[in-house]
Design a protein around this motif. Structure first.
Motif, PDB file in Angstrom:
ATOM      1  N   GLN A 108       0.824  -1.206   0.000  1.00 46.45           N
ATOM      2  CA  GLN A 108       0.000   0.000   0.000  1.00 46.45           C
ATOM      3  C   GLN A 108       0.856   1.252   0.000  1.00 46.45           C
ATOM      4  OE1 GLN A 108      -2.739  -0.683   3.221  1.00 46.45           O
ATOM      5  NE2 GLN A 108      -4.063  -1.943   1.946  1.00 46.45           N
ATOM      6  N   TYR A 345      -3.829   2.474  11.968  1.00 48.10           N
ATOM      7  CA  TYR A 345      -3.073   2.368  10.713  1.00 48.10           C
ATOM      8  C   TYR A 345      -1.797   3.186  10.845  1.00 48.10           C
ATOM      9  CZ  TYR A 345      -6.844   0.055   8.205  1.00 48.10           C
ATOM     10  OH  TYR A 345      -7.767  -0.854   7.787  1.00 48.10           O
ATOM     11  N   ALA A 352      -8.278   3.139  14.289  1.00 50.97           N
ATOM     12  CA  ALA A 352      -9.449   2.748  13.511  1.00 50.97           C
ATOM     13  C   ALA A 352     -10.364   1.865  14.350  1.00 50.97           C
ATOM     14  CB  ALA A 352      -9.011   2.019  12.240  1.00 50.97           C
ATOM     15  N   ARG A 371     -21.896   2.074  10.249  1.00 46.18           N
ATOM     16  CA  ARG A 371     -21.810   3.064   9.182  1.00 46.18           C
ATOM     17  C   ARG A 371     -20.540   2.873   8.375  1.00 46.18           C
ATOM     18  NH1 ARG A 371     -25.138   6.746  12.391  1.00 46.18           N
ATOM     19  NH2 ARG A 371     -23.694   6.878  14.133  1.00 46.18           N
ATOM     20  N   THR A 372     -20.498   3.464   7.206  1.00 50.20           N
ATOM     21  CA  THR A 372     -19.283   3.382   6.401  1.00 50.20           C
ATOM     22  C   THR A 372     -18.122   4.062   7.133  1.00 50.20           C
ATOM     23  OG1 THR A 372     -18.257   4.164   4.376  1.00 50.20           O
ATOM     24  CG2 THR A 372     -20.221   5.316   5.047  1.00 50.20           C
ATOM     25  N   GLY A 373     -16.980   3.414   7.130  1.00 51.08           N
ATOM     26  CA  GLY A 373     -15.815   3.961   7.837  1.00 51.08           C
ATOM     27  C   GLY A 373     -15.791   3.641   9.309  1.00 51.08           C
ATOM     28  N   SER A 374     -16.721   2.785   9.785  1.00 44.33           N
ATOM     29  CA  SER A 374     -16.781   2.528  11.228  1.00 44.33           C
ATOM     30  C   SER A 374     -15.742   1.490  11.656  1.00 44.33           C
ATOM     31  CB  SER A 374     -18.187   2.061  11.609  1.00 44.33           C
ATOM     32  OG  SER A 374     -18.537   0.932  10.848  1.00 44.33           O
ATOM     33  N   GLY A 375     -15.111   0.806  10.702  1.00 45.49           N
ATOM     34  CA  GLY A 375     -14.023  -0.111  11.060  1.00 45.49           C
ATOM     35  C   GLY A 375     -14.307  -1.583  10.802  1.00 45.49           C
ATOM     36  N   LYS A 376     -15.370  -1.868  10.042  1.00 50.81           N
ATOM     37  CA  LYS A 376     -15.748  -3.271   9.804  1.00 50.81           C
ATOM     38  C   LYS A 376     -14.642  -4.029   9.059  1.00 50.81           C
ATOM     39  CE  LYS A 376     -19.502  -2.082   7.538  1.00 50.81           C
ATOM     40  NZ  LYS A 376     -19.408  -0.608   7.650  1.00 50.81           N
ATOM     41  N   SER A 377     -14.203  -3.448   7.929  1.00 52.80           N
ATOM     42  CA  SER A 377     -13.174  -4.140   7.139  1.00 52.80           C
ATOM     43  C   SER A 377     -11.890  -4.293   7.923  1.00 52.80           C
ATOM     44  CB  SER A 377     -12.893  -3.381   5.838  1.00 52.80           C
ATOM     45  OG  SER A 377     -14.063  -3.299   5.076  1.00 52.80           O
ATOM     46  N   THR A 378     -11.568  -3.280   8.704  1.00 53.00           N
ATOM     47  CA  THR A 378     -10.349  -3.330   9.507  1.00 53.00           C
ATOM     48  C   THR A 378     -10.428  -4.504  10.482  1.00 53.00           C
ATOM     49  OG1 THR A 378     -10.298  -0.928   9.349  1.00 53.00           O
ATOM     50  CG2 THR A 378      -8.841  -1.924  10.956  1.00 53.00           C
ATOM     51  N   GLN A 418     -13.945  -6.986   0.497  1.00 49.58           N
ATOM     52  CA  GLN A 418     -14.948  -6.035   0.018  1.00 49.58           C
ATOM     53  C   GLN A 418     -14.739  -5.719  -1.460  1.00 49.58           C
ATOM     54  OE1 GLN A 418     -15.051  -2.589   2.517  1.00 49.58           O
ATOM     55  NE2 GLN A 418     -17.154  -2.129   1.953  1.00 49.58           N
ATOM     56  N   HIS A 530     -24.143  -3.959   5.238  1.00 49.19           N
ATOM     57  CA  HIS A 530     -24.956  -2.769   5.463  1.00 49.19           C
ATOM     58  C   HIS A 530     -26.423  -3.160   5.522  1.00 49.19           C
ATOM     59  CE1 HIS A 530     -21.984   0.439   4.937  1.00 49.19           C
ATOM     60  NE2 HIS A 530     -21.377  -0.411   4.127  1.00 49.19           N
TER      61      HIS A 530
HETATM   62  P1  ATP Z   1     -17.266   0.546   4.650  1.00 53.44           P
HETATM   63  O1  ATP Z   1     -18.604   0.226   5.171  1.00 53.44           O
HETATM   64  O2  ATP Z   1     -17.280   1.775   3.798  1.00 53.44           O
HETATM   65  O3  ATP Z   1     -16.589  -0.596   4.000  1.00 53.44           O
HETATM   66  P2  ATP Z   1     -15.662   0.031   6.997  1.00 53.44           P
HETATM   67  O4  ATP Z   1     -16.501  -0.009   8.192  1.00 53.44           O
HETATM   68  O5  ATP Z   1     -15.253  -1.240   6.386  1.00 53.44           O
HETATM   69  O6  ATP Z   1     -16.348   0.979   5.918  1.00 53.44           O
HETATM   70  P3  ATP Z   1     -12.839   0.488   7.314  1.00 53.44           P
HETATM   71  O7  ATP Z   1     -12.450   0.208   5.918  1.00 53.44           O
HETATM   72  O8  ATP Z   1     -12.541  -0.547   8.307  1.00 53.44           O
HETATM   73  O9  ATP Z   1     -14.373   0.901   7.391  1.00 53.44           O
HETATM   74  O10 ATP Z   1     -12.134   1.837   7.736  1.00 53.44           O
HETATM   75  C1  ATP Z   1     -12.115   2.294   9.089  1.00 53.44           C
HETATM   76  C2  ATP Z   1     -11.270   3.553   9.171  1.00 53.44           C
HETATM   77  O11 ATP Z   1      -9.923   3.281   8.849  1.00 53.44           O
HETATM   78  C3  ATP Z   1     -11.706   4.649   8.183  1.00 53.44           C
HETATM   79  O12 ATP Z   1     -11.675   5.882   8.852  1.00 53.44           O
HETATM   80  C4  ATP Z   1     -10.686   4.626   7.083  1.00 53.44           C
HETATM   81  O13 ATP Z   1     -10.478   5.902   6.568  1.00 53.44           O
HETATM   82  C5  ATP Z   1      -9.458   4.100   7.805  1.00 53.44           C
HETATM   83  N1  ATP Z   1      -8.613   3.286   6.891  1.00 53.44           N
HETATM   84  C6  ATP Z   1      -9.004   2.221   6.195  1.00 53.44           C
HETATM   85  N2  ATP Z   1      -7.974   1.682   5.500  1.00 53.44           N
HETATM   86  C7  ATP Z   1      -6.887   2.446   5.773  1.00 53.44           C
HETATM   87  C8  ATP Z   1      -5.517   2.420   5.393  1.00 53.44           C
HETATM   88  N3  ATP Z   1      -5.025   1.481   4.571  1.00 53.44           N
HETATM   89  N4  ATP Z   1      -4.697   3.371   5.886  1.00 53.44           N
HETATM   90  C9  ATP Z   1      -5.164   4.314   6.741  1.00 53.44           C
HETATM   91  N5  ATP Z   1      -6.439   4.380   7.144  1.00 53.44           N
HETATM   92  C10 ATP Z   1      -7.309   3.475   6.683  1.00 53.44           C
END
Ligand code: ATP
Ligand code: MG
Length: 581
Positions: A108, A345, A352, A371-378, A418, A530
């Motif tokens: 990345q 991160y 996150a 919500r989007t950006g709440s940290g699910k993917s993380t 995703q 979602h």
């Molecule tokens: P969505 O529903 O849109 O998929 P999400 O819940 O999966 O959102 P994440 O992708 O986990 O959200 O992101 C959580 C936070 O971490 C966000 O604020 C995002 O900006 C930040 N983030 C995600 N990936 C990175 C990265 N590679 N480097 C820095 N910050 C990141």
């Protein structure tokens, strides 16, 4: 030059071949040194009296010597150039192998184009030191030493006069070589900008058309294209000046030798034949002088390139099995627990995820909503250690995650990310990715569970349909379902689904969810979504808000409790009712 040291081990396996190649160079060069002497002697011999016998003898001798020289020149090239390609192959394999071990975060922060440049241009530059540089370097040493010895033998003064102009040739080559190299780099750089522009333009053709940006795009391209010609013009200028300048320098040398040598002949100090031999040797010195400058440039370039390649080799794979790993763990039941987990991160100001406490029993299915950006993917990326959790915060089967061998961990789970990624091959190979010897039946079943049946029957070659680059010929929803089929085929203990049906319409989603219900029993499932429809399938739901768990419970409990989940539920119910009207 120290930068070239890491290259040494790559030469080692080919020591024998390289020695053989160098031997061939020496023999070819030595035979090359014989011709001027034959010609000189022939002139002196035939000056007074020409006999056809003598003519034939000298003629045959020349042909013979040239033939031997030719054979060894051929051998030297065959041996050394092939060896340099082998070394290049080994280096490239190692480079690629190393990339395979580096973790996600490293990629990345490293642009793909930059890596491609290192894998191509830089490797090419390093190869030049292995083949051509050795070849021309050795040739130069043998020819220059030999020719000089013979020239001094003919006449010391004349040799010293001739030598005055030769270093100039090397200096001119070095200066021009450097300048030409810099300009060449600029041309290459401009060319990669140009290619990147075209690549982006073609990949983004939909956006360009939809936003009527054809004309600005054309102008931007024309500007880059023109820049490419301009850069080339500078290069052409220096290239064009180089040859005449070298020739003039050489010509100067020959002219002085001609003047001084002519006088020596008249004085009877040397014979005409010796003079001709001398001139021929002088001619033989020109190329080695050009080659010295050239080889120095090659070596400098190779050193710079090797430095860039070494930077990649120096990047250590951060996510690997550490000393704490327990190799005997070869199976996981699938319990996962997060204990007061925080994740930040690199370089990010805020974490996150923070204070995540969550225990998922083996065989349980958990939906993660937020919500989007709440940290699910993380959160989901931490479980297969695509992102690295801190020590003591994440456990699988109650074992600290770093103690579980990475291979066991990742073989126990299947992840549908995703952003789906398909390889440019058939649907069958995409689904069977990472599963060796998958039967047609199993592949068909996985495709069926992922709701691909009707799509497959519409494709001209069914499972053998080639999906194009990154699956470009499929719709967003089709791609997602292929990715889901890929995960299902692995028959994993832990299934991680990151919003993997976001591009699928509600009706198809329902079908797939019904199928998934058949697949879920006996596995631990983490499903980010979602949509309430997906969440209510699961035993429990965790609601993430701004990196923390806001609520945890069954669907019914959360709806009764109010809050984010209940809001979402009511909104989606309303949408469904409106859609039904
Ligand atoms: P969505 O529903 O849109 O998929 P999400 O819940 O999966 O959102 P994440 O992708 O986990 O959200 O992101 C959580 C936070 O971490 C966000 O604020 C995002 O900006 C930040 N983030 C995600 N990936 C990175 C990265 N590679 N480097 C820095 N910050 C990141
Ligand atoms: Mg996400």
């Amino acid at each position: 030059m120290g930068k070239l040291r890491p290259l040494l081990p790559y030469f080692r396996p080919y020591r024998g071949r390289i020695t053989l190649g160098i031997l061939a160079i020496v023999i070819a060069a030595l035979f090359g040194l014989v011709t001027p002497q034959i010609i000189g002697r022939a002139i002196d011999d035939l000056k007074d009296q020409i006999s056809s016998d003598a003519l034939l003898r000298y003629g045959l001798l020349l042909v013979g010597v040239t033939l031997v020289q030719g054979v060894f020149s051929f051998a030297q090239r065959m041996i050394l150039v092939t060896t340099s390609r082998r070394i290049e192959e080994d280096l490239r394999d190692d480079f690629h192998g190393h990339l395979q071990r580096l973790h996600l975060g490293w990629f990345q922060s490293t642009p793909t184009g930059d890596l491609m440049a290192r894998a191509t241009n830089d490797l090419q530059a390093v190869r030049m030191i292995a083949g051509p540089a050795i070849m021309y370097g050795t040739n130069t040493i043998v020819v220059a030493t030999g020719a000089l010895i013979f020239m001094f033998h003919i006449h010391v003064g004349l040799t010293l006069v001739a030598l005055c102009s030769l270093p100039l040739v090397a200096v001119v080559t070095k200066i021009f070589g450097e300048r030409i190299h810099v300009l060449f780099e600029a041309v290459q750089g401009q060319f990669s900008d140009l290619s990147a522009k075209v690549q982006e333009n073609l990949a983004g053709v939909r956006v360009v058309r939809a936003y009527v940006q054809e004309e600005p795009e054309r102008r931007a391209f024309a500007q880059l294209n023109h820049g490419y010609v301009e850069r080339n013009r500078d290069l052409i200028k220096w290239n064009a000046a180089f040859r005449p300048l070298i020739q003039a320098t050489i010509g100067l040398g020959f002219a002085t030798v001609l003047g001084f040598g002519g006088k020596l002949i008249l004085d009877g100090a040397i014979t005409v034949g010796e003079f001709v031999t001398f001139q021929l040797f002088l001619g033989k010195l020109v190329w080695p002088m050009v080659a010295i400058g050239w080889v120095i440039n090659l070596a400098q370039r190779a050193a710079a390139s090797m430095g860039r390649i070494q930077q990649v080799f120096d990047a250590t794979p951060e996510i690997v099995d550490g000393p704490e790993v327990r190799p005997e763990i070869d199976h996981l039941d699938g319990a996962i627990s997060f204990r007061d987990l925080e994740f930040r991160y690199p370089g990010a100001e805020r974490p996150a995820l923070s204070g995540v406490d969550l225990r998922i029993a083996a065989g349980e299915t958990l939906a993660i909503v937020g919500r989007t950006g709440s940290g699910k993917s993380t959160l989901l990326s931490l479980v297969p250690r695509l992102l690295e959790p801190a020590a003591g915060q994440l456990f699988v089967d109650d074992i600290e995650i770093h103690r579980v061998p990475l291979a066991t961990l990742r073989h126990s789970m299947a992840v549908v990310p995703q952003e789906t990624f398909l390889f440019s091959t058939t649907l069958r190979e995409n689904i069977a990715f990472g599963v060796e010897g998958a039967t047609d039946e199993a592949i068909g079943q996985a495709a069926s569970l992922a709701g691909l049946d009707s799509d497959l029957s519409a494709f001209p070659s069914g499972l053998d349909t080639v999906v194009g680059e990154r699956g470009i010929t499929l719709s967003g929803g089709q791609k997602q379902r292929v990715a889901l089929a890929r995960a299902l085929l692995r028959d994993p203990q832990i299934l991680i689904l990151d919003d993997c049906l976001s591009a699928v319409d509600a009706q198809t989603e329902e079908t797939i969810l019904r199928n998934l219900r058949l697949v879920f029993p006996g596995r631990t499932v983490l499903l980010a979504s979602h949509r309430i429809a997906a969440a209510r399938l699961c035993d429990r739901v965790a609601v993430l808000d701004d990196g923390a768990i806001e609520a945890l419970g069954t669907h019914d409990q959360l709806v009764a409790r109010g809050g984010i989940y209940a809001d979402l539920h009511h909104r989606q119910q309303l949408e469904e009712q409106l859609a039904a009207v």
